[in-house]
Design a protein around this motif. Structure first.
Motif: not given
Lengths: 196, 196
Positions: B57-70, B76-81, B91-95
């Motif tokens: 998985f990738r955790g993506v943050r979409v910034s106000p200006r529209g840029g994506e950063s990861i 496997e074995g790691e936590l996502i959330g 509320p989540s700011m990340t996808a």
DNA sequence: CCTGCGCCTTAACCCAGGTCAAGCCAGGGT
DNA sequence: ACCCTGGCTTGACCTGGGTTAAGGCGCAGG
């Protein structure tokens, strides 16, 4: 209770019975530091931490190449200590230095462990502290990912207005990840744009 | 016990009685995700997290200006959330997006709270998790402070060899805080220097 | 088979910030 | 008064990476 204000502050993080706080005060020692004196030096065992009663500190990491970068500034009411190294039971990679004449309240890590075994509240507090530290670092990560040095500077002063005038500019630069020279240029650029 | 390997892995972080783990499994639900499917989308309540059973998985943050950063990759074995947002009950700011067909084991935050009230071991585990997350972010902070994009790239592959071939290069760039184009240049520069 | 799309590369140009070096200014010590 | 010293600024020059835009390549779908 010697430090009721400190107690209140900590109690906002997690429920903390006053009698537990009194126990903590019993094992804590006050320490005074002069300007430029180190609370911790690289290579020291990371077996103690402290709460700042008075003054400002900087956490400096000296990289293998000799460059200095600053991980954090800490002022009244905040914790100082080589947190990462303490968690990993490794010697400190950071120096923690007083930028002003300061006073701190020192705890030995092992004394704190004893407190933890005596009452769960300390464990809960430790968790909160870990979470707060995480949040701080995550915010910083975000800034490095999305912001220019200039934007990071603006953010810095918005988030730490109480440090104004208390820390040299070169340290701000080392905190932002740029050089003294670079920061000086950014500042003068902004002066020109906003001649206020 | 449906996932004994997962149990072992978690038990390395903090002591965890098997019967508690069985309780946890009882409230967890397995979920399958296709490539590109989102486990969490920005704006969602950050009220659940999961352990990756299979996939990346990738955790993506979409910034106000529209840029994506990861913010992170998780395998496997790691936590996502959306950990930061969960701590702050926002509320989540990340996808969080599957980069491969994946399977995860989902926990509702409130179910986990119930577990915590039932046995201290969960609280200790939560503390360890917070501490581990802190250490990761601190390491990343260090990299931004002292290293060039090229050095960060080298580090990245040393620390995540298991991701080789599983994530597109543009995502690596977004993780390092540079553009796709910039990364491509760095890679070709290195190819020339080491014509191996 | 061609088409389109997703992903990567390359090139040309630009700019923020690094590096090196030369001052500047204020405060403290003698 | 003098000179250090520490902290900041400025200039000249260089470079890494951003931006824009033009392909290239592999593969899925028609």
């Amino acid at each position: 209770m010697r430090f009721p204000k400190l107690f209140e502050r900590l109690a906002t993080l997690a429920p903390l019975p006053p009698e537990e706080w009194v126990k903590a005060e019993a094992v804590a020692k006050e320490q005074a530091l002069e300007k430029r004196e180190l609370f911790l030096r690289p290579g020291d065992a990371a077996d103690r931490f402290a709460v700042v009663l008075q003054g400002v500190f900087r956490g400096v990491r000296v990289s293998p190449r000799g460059g200095e970068s600053i991980k954090a500034f800490r002022a009244e009411g905040e914790l100082i200590g080589a947190y990462a190294e303490m968690l990993q039971r490794r010697p400190s990679m950071t120096a923690i230095e007083a930028l002003e004449p300061s006073r701190v309240l020192v705890f030995q890590a092992r004394d704190f462990q004893t407190l933890e075994q005596g009452h769960v509240c300390w464990e809960r507090l430790a968790r909160r502290v870990a979470e707060q530290h995480f949040l701080l670092k995550e915010r910083r990560e975000q800034e490095f990912l999305e912001l220019s040095a200039e934007e990071r500077l603006v953010n810095f002063w918005e988030e730490h207005p109480h440090l104004k005038g208390r820390i040299p500019q070169r340290d701000v630069a080392a905190y932002l990840g740029i050089t003294e020279v670079g920061l000086s240029r950014i500042v003068s650029r902004r002066r020109k744009r906003t001649p206020a």
